[in-house]
Design an enzyme around this catalytic site. Structure first.
Site, PDB file in Angstrom:
ATOM      1  N   ASP A  65      48.190  -1.709 -16.642  1.00  8.90           N
ATOM      2  CA  ASP A  65      48.009  -0.349 -17.142  1.00  8.90           C
ATOM      3  C   ASP A  65      48.255  -0.288 -18.653  1.00  8.90           C
ATOM      4  OD1 ASP A  65      47.661   2.444 -16.259  1.00  8.90           O
ATOM      5  OD2 ASP A  65      49.655   2.714 -17.125  1.00  8.90           O
ATOM      6  N   HIS A  94      39.810   5.498 -11.057  1.00 11.15           N
ATOM      7  CA  HIS A  94      40.529   6.702 -10.618  1.00 11.15           C
ATOM      8  C   HIS A  94      40.724   7.712 -11.746  1.00 11.15           C
ATOM      9  CE1 HIS A  94      43.326   4.101 -12.536  1.00 11.15           C
ATOM     10  NE2 HIS A  94      44.188   5.083 -12.613  1.00 11.15           N
ATOM     11  N   ASP A  95      40.316   7.311 -12.982  1.00  9.29           N
ATOM     12  CA  ASP A  95      40.435   8.219 -14.135  1.00  9.29           C
ATOM     13  C   ASP A  95      39.082   8.764 -14.577  1.00  9.29           C
ATOM     14  OD1 ASP A  95      42.773   5.965 -15.769  1.00  9.29           O
ATOM     15  OD2 ASP A  95      43.176   7.644 -14.412  1.00  9.29           O
ATOM     16  N   GLU A 112      44.002  -3.109 -18.957  1.00  8.58           N
ATOM     17  CA  GLU A 112      43.326  -1.874 -19.363  1.00  8.58           C
ATOM     18  C   GLU A 112      43.577  -1.678 -20.844  1.00  8.58           C
ATOM     19  OE1 GLU A 112      45.163   1.805 -18.440  1.00  8.58           O
ATOM     20  OE2 GLU A 112      43.288   2.895 -18.266  1.00  8.58           O
ATOM     21  N   ASP A 163      48.873  -3.101  -9.483  1.00  8.77           N
ATOM     22  CA  ASP A 163      48.744  -2.364 -10.738  1.00  8.77           C
ATOM     23  C   ASP A 163      50.092  -2.449 -11.474  1.00  8.77           C
ATOM     24  OD1 ASP A 163      46.672   0.485 -11.330  1.00  8.77           O
ATOM     25  OD2 ASP A 163      48.022  -0.514 -12.752  1.00  8.77           O
TER      26      ASP A 163
HETATM   27  O1  TEU Z   1      45.205   5.430 -18.002  1.00 10.72           O
HETATM   28  C1  TEU Z   1      45.238   5.339 -19.406  1.00 10.72           C
HETATM   29  C2  TEU Z   1      44.669   6.569 -19.979  1.00 10.72           C
HETATM   30  O2  TEU Z   1      44.912   6.870 -21.102  1.00 10.72           O
HETATM   31  C3  TEU Z   1      43.765   7.407 -19.137  1.00 10.72           C
HETATM   32  O3  TEU Z   1      44.584   8.329 -18.483  1.00 10.72           O
HETATM   33  C4  TEU Z   1      42.719   8.018 -20.023  1.00 10.72           C
HETATM   34  O4  TEU Z   1      43.032   7.769 -21.354  1.00 10.72           O
HETATM   35  C5  TEU Z   1      42.689   9.493 -19.914  1.00 10.72           C
HETATM   36  O5  TEU Z   1      42.511   9.830 -18.573  1.00 10.72           O
HETATM   37  C6  TEU Z   1      41.537   9.979 -20.759  1.00 10.72           C
HETATM   38  O6  TEU Z   1      41.610  11.381 -20.848  1.00 10.72           O
HETATM   39  C7  TEU Z   1      46.201   4.689 -17.317  1.00 10.72           C
HETATM   40  C8  TEU Z   1      46.009   4.978 -15.838  1.00 10.72           C
HETATM   41  O7  TEU Z   1      44.726   4.481 -15.438  1.00 10.72           O
HETATM   42  C9  TEU Z   1      46.119   6.462 -15.650  1.00 10.72           C
HETATM   43  O8  TEU Z   1      45.813   6.829 -14.298  1.00 10.72           O
HETATM   44  C10 TEU Z   1      47.538   6.869 -16.001  1.00 10.72           C
HETATM   45  O9  TEU Z   1      47.638   8.287 -15.928  1.00 10.72           O
HETATM   46  C11 TEU Z   1      47.887   6.427 -17.429  1.00 10.72           C
HETATM   47  O10 TEU Z   1      47.499   5.103 -17.739  1.00 10.72           O
HETATM   48  C12 TEU Z   1      49.405   6.463 -17.603  1.00 10.72           C
HETATM   49  O11 TEU Z   1      49.955   5.470 -16.767  1.00 10.72           O
END
Ligand code: TEU
Ligand code: CA
Length: 545
Positions: free
Chosen positions: A201, A317-318, A243, A99
């Site tokens: 990311d 994971h989000d 992403e 990542d």
């Molecule tokens: O996520 C991008 C991000 O914006 C997400 O967190 C999403 O927009 C949000 O959860 C929606 O409410 C990436 C990673 O996947 C995330 O785990 C990180 O927290 C974020 O970037 C910062 O690195």
């Protein structure tokens, strides 16, 4: 077809290391724990693991705040553990995808501790600093994704620094060629260790222009991606997936077009965000609207039909657990989880399975804010209360869409803590681990696990699944998703009900055919007549020719 890159016919498995398998009883998943589960993953049949960050980090955002890109976080293990993971995985035909979090670092990264020492420190413009506005306030009104402003005042030097996420994740200044060169050197250092690629990311945010309020897909984004391609992974047979929450079908082609020399594919999120509330976003999700969902998935299938490449996922994971968000975890847990897998994995693109999705893990069902760990959820809870809204309706929203729904520990067995740890887990294990766990799933031929294993195997064997032309039918039907994939004289028909009741369908002539049933979640179906009756969440695929 040997000319096709390997990542078009394989399935990728995402591991969130903190929650996957704990080998030393500290309640935190680790790399030796992952190595111990490689046989399970080989049984599933996946071709590569996307590993969420394992780098040195204060864990403000569970590793998405990196303090040293070339060190492994001690709680996850050592660089020797990592090298062993790469070789043990390779011995099982599994690649390791890292990542790459280069939109920002942790505020404990050496570059940032240097940068904040003085305005003329050599690392100052590795980050984005601005004077206060004339009235002494914020440089502008750009908000942080995690709540509040995206600017943090630094007393020592009297300027604000920009952070798209938490104030402990200062954004890197990609306009700085010295910064970019350091990032590329770091990427090559990992590529030399034999990794199979990168998940990138929030890659759409590099090259932002904050003075113009441009935070995504800035004017130099593709210059930087072409430079990165040239300077690092360009000549290697690796997978790169960016992403890009801001991606549209048009911009996705710019990232992943075969002649673009940028990325293999992107994660776009339109099928996710179209289900969020206009005002409260993810914290007030709308009920599932299948016609809208099918519309988005179909639009992306058609947009990247000739060039570019789709990623296919329900969760990560989000995001909430697939069977809880799109299926029916309460009354049709197995049937609906199998249906969701069928309908996603037979589309055109590379499928991604998020840890636990293959056994039908569900949302956490936390009752109080104390059970949550996610910085985004905790920040938004505080802001929600400060805005005078009730804790109950925040928890109701968090129960549906907090990122922690995906971060409860992987459920390996009926044992205490689901066999995830001998210690106290960093976040509670879902009580349903007694029924939903990998040991039970692998032992049950009819489990969701074996349904995923079959789908993953089908993609390796049938070119029509990899390259077939997508076409959807009954687009306005509120309960079913019906589509075909066609390649030469082969025709695959996929029929899936999203309804919790019996549905009768009248099919167009061209779908009235017989063939081999490749997969089903009730009894096999091998021929389709004028009408077809579907049980709740029934799904099957028939291959003709
Ligand atoms: O996520 C991008 C991000 O914006 C997400 O967190 C999403 O927009 C949000 O959860 C929606 O409410 C990436 C990673 O996947 C995330 O785990 C990180 O927290 C974020 O970037 C910062 O690195
Ligand atoms: Ca551990």
């Amino acid at each position: 077809d040997p000319s096709e890159p390997w990542w078009k016919s394989t399935t990728i498995y995402q591991i969130y290391p903190r929650s996957f398998a704990d080998s030393n009883g500290d309640g935190i998943g680790d790399i030796p724990g992952i190595i111990g589960k490689l046989d399970y993953l080989q049984t599933l049949g996946i071709g590569a693991i996307w590993l969420s960050p394992i780098f040195a980090s204060p864990m403000d955002d569970n590793g998405y705040d990196i303090s040293d890109y070339q060190a492994v976080a001690p709680e996850f293990g050592t660089i020797e553990d990592f090298d062993r993971l790469v070789s043990e995985a390779k011995a099982r035909g599994i690649g390791i995808i890292l990542d790459l979090v280069v939109n920002h670092t942790s505020d404990e990264h050496r570059w940032f501790t240097e940068a904040r020492k003085s305005r003329d420190n050599p690392y100052r413009d590795y980050y984005i600093w601005r004077d206060p506005a004339p009235d002494g306030g914020l440089p502008n009104a750009i908000p942080s994704v995690f709540g509040g402003p995206a600017w943090r005042f630094d007393d020592a030097t009297g300027q604000y620094y920009f952070h798209q996420f938490s104030r402990r994740q200062p954004d890197l200044n990609w306009a700085n060629p010295r910064l970019r060169a350091e990032i590329y050197a770091m990427m090559n250092w990992w590529l030399e260790r034999g990794i199979a690629g990168f998940r990138m990311d929030v890659i759409d945010l590099i090259g932002k222009e904050v003075d113009k309020g441009i935070t995504a897909e800035g004017p130099h984004l593709h210059d930087y991606l072409k430079e990165m391609h040239r300077e690092t992974f360009g000549g290697r047979d690796v997978l790169t997936v960016g992403e890009a929450w801001s991606a549209t079908p048009g911009s996705a082609l710019l990232y992943s077009g075969r002649d673009r020399e940028e990325l293999s594919m992107v994660f776009q999120f339109e099928h996710v965000t179209q289900g969020w509330d206009e005002d409260h976003g993810k914290w007030k999700p709308k009920p599932l609207d299948l016609v809208a969902l099918k519309g988005v998935l179909g639009k992306w299938q058609l947009a990247l039909a000739e060039d570019g490449w789709n990623s296919l996922f329900w969760g990560n994971h989000d995001l909430p657990r697939a069977v809880s968000r799109y299926g029916d975890a309460a009354d049709y847990h197995v049937a609906s989880a199998k249906m969701l897998a069928t309908v996603l994995h037979l589309l055109k693109g590379t499928p991604y399975v998020y840890q636990g999705e293959e056994i039908g893990m569900t949302n956490a069902g936390f009752e109080s804010i104390e059970e949550y760990r996610d910085i985004e959820t905790l920040n938004m809870h505080r802001l929600h209360l400060e805005a005078g809204r009730s804790p109950e309706d925040f928890i109701a929203g968090a129960n549906q869409n907090s990122r922690d729904n995906a971060r409860t520990p992987m459920q390996w067995s009926e044992a205490p803590n689901g066999g995830f740890t001998e210690g106290v887990p960093w976040i509670a294990v879902n009580a349903n681990h007694r029924q939903i766990n990998a040991r039970t799933a692998v032992a049950d031929e009819q489990s969701i696990f074996h349904h995923y294993r079959t789908l993953i195997g089908l993609r390796k064997r049938h070119g029509v699944i990899v390259d077939g032309v997508f076409r959807s039918y009954l687009d306005q039907h509120p309960d079913v998703f019906v589509y075909t994939r066609t390649l030469g004289d082969e025709r695959l028909v996929v029929v899936a009900s999203f309804a919790d009741h019996q549905v009768s369908l009248t099919l167009p002539d061209e779908l009235r055919l017989s063939g081999a049933c490749l997969i089903s979640n009730y009894q096999p179906v091998s021929s389709l007549g004028e009408t077809v009756s579907l049980r709740p969440y029934e799904a099957f695929a028939i291959l003709k020719g």
